[in-house]
Write a protein that holds these residues in place. Structure first.
Motif, mmCIF file in Angstrom:
data_model
loop_
_atom_site.group_PDB
_atom_site.id
_atom_site.type_symbol
_atom_site.label_atom_id
_atom_site.label_comp_id
_atom_site.label_asym_id
_atom_site.label_seq_id
_atom_site.Cartn_x
_atom_site.Cartn_y
_atom_site.Cartn_z
ATOM 1 N N VAL A 1 -42.361 138.498 25.338
ATOM 2 C CA VAL A 1 -41.159 138.897 24.720
ATOM 3 C C VAL A 1 -40.582 138.712 26.729
ATOM 4 O O VAL A 1 -41.327 139.099 27.681
ATOM 5 N N SER A 2 -40.229 137.418 26.944
ATOM 6 C CA SER A 2 -40.771 136.709 27.957
ATOM 7 C C SER A 2 -38.566 135.309 28.248
ATOM 8 O O SER A 2 -38.563 135.009 27.242
ATOM 9 N N SER A 3 -37.773 135.972 29.686
ATOM 10 C CA SER A 3 -36.756 135.352 29.328
ATOM 11 C C SER A 3 -37.626 133.909 30.415
ATOM 12 O O SER A 3 -36.588 133.056 30.823
ATOM 13 N N GLY B 1 -34.110 139.169 21.537
ATOM 14 C CA GLY B 1 -34.746 138.620 20.548
ATOM 15 C C GLY B 1 -35.007 139.364 19.490
ATOM 16 O O GLY B 1 -35.050 141.119 18.726
ATOM 17 N N THR C 1 -44.560 143.406 24.546
ATOM 18 C CA THR C 1 -45.443 141.508 24.408
ATOM 19 C C THR C 1 -46.465 142.664 24.506
ATOM 20 O O THR C 1 -47.253 143.612 25.332
ATOM 21 N N LYS D 1 -38.027 143.975 23.838
ATOM 22 C CA LYS D 1 -38.701 144.188 25.050
ATOM 23 C C LYS D 1 -39.497 143.415 25.736
ATOM 24 O O LYS D 1 -40.022 143.250 24.757
ATOM 25 N N PRO D 2 -39.288 143.331 27.016
ATOM 26 C CA PRO D 2 -40.921 143.072 27.847
ATOM 27 C C PRO D 2 -42.128 143.616 27.473
ATOM 28 O O PRO D 2 -43.004 143.273 27.486
ATOM 29 N N GLN E 1 -36.869 134.847 23.075
ATOM 30 C CA GLN E 1 -36.683 136.614 24.443
ATOM 31 C C GLN E 1 -35.980 137.836 24.689
ATOM 32 O O GLN E 1 -35.599 137.598 23.348
ATOM 33 N N PRO E 2 -36.134 137.832 25.940
ATOM 34 C CA PRO E 2 -35.336 139.757 25.668
ATOM 35 C C PRO E 2 -34.092 139.806 24.859
ATOM 36 O O PRO E 2 -33.454 138.705 25.324
#
Length: 120
Positions: A118-120, A16, A91, A87-88, A13-14
């Motif tokens: 990286v994603s929620s 993390g 990725t 951060k996304p 997750q962002p």
């Protein structure tokens, strides 16, 4: 057999953290500059971080400075990339690279890459 094998990627997750590892075999990685590159979908491969053979000098792309830390364990032929505050836009597929110039000849070794999402 000369090999670089990355591990430690995954979905996070962002905000993390993840720790990537790159295990070298078949050659003495301690004599090489070690790099972590990354390639996001539709983009060119970019250099994220570099560490000198002794580990005494490190460099980071502006986009990861202050969030990523590169390190190496020459006794175990392994390089790490500790990634925090992800951060996304982090990725990408992350690739380990070993680079050396000897008597004017360039030696480059590449791993197969490990996916970081990286994603929620």
């Amino acid at each position: 057999q000369v090999q670089l094998v990355e591990s430690g990627g995954g979905l996070v997750q962002p905000g993390g953290s993840l720790r990537l590892s790159c295990a070298a075999s078949g050659f003495t990685a301690s004599t090489y500059v070690m790099n972590w590159y990354r390639q996001a979908p539709g983009k060119e491969r970019e250099l994220a971080s570099t560490i000198s053979p002794s580990g005494g000098v490190t460099n980071y792309a502006d986009s990861v400075k202050g969030r990523f830390t590169i390190s190496r364990d020459n006794a175990n032929n392994t390089v790490y990339l500790q990634m925090s505050s992800l951060k996304p836009e982090d990725t990408a597929v992350y690739y380990c690279n070993a680079h050396r110039v000897l008597f004017g000849k360039v030696f480059d070794r590449w791993g197969q890459g490990t996916q970081v999402t990286v994603s929620s």
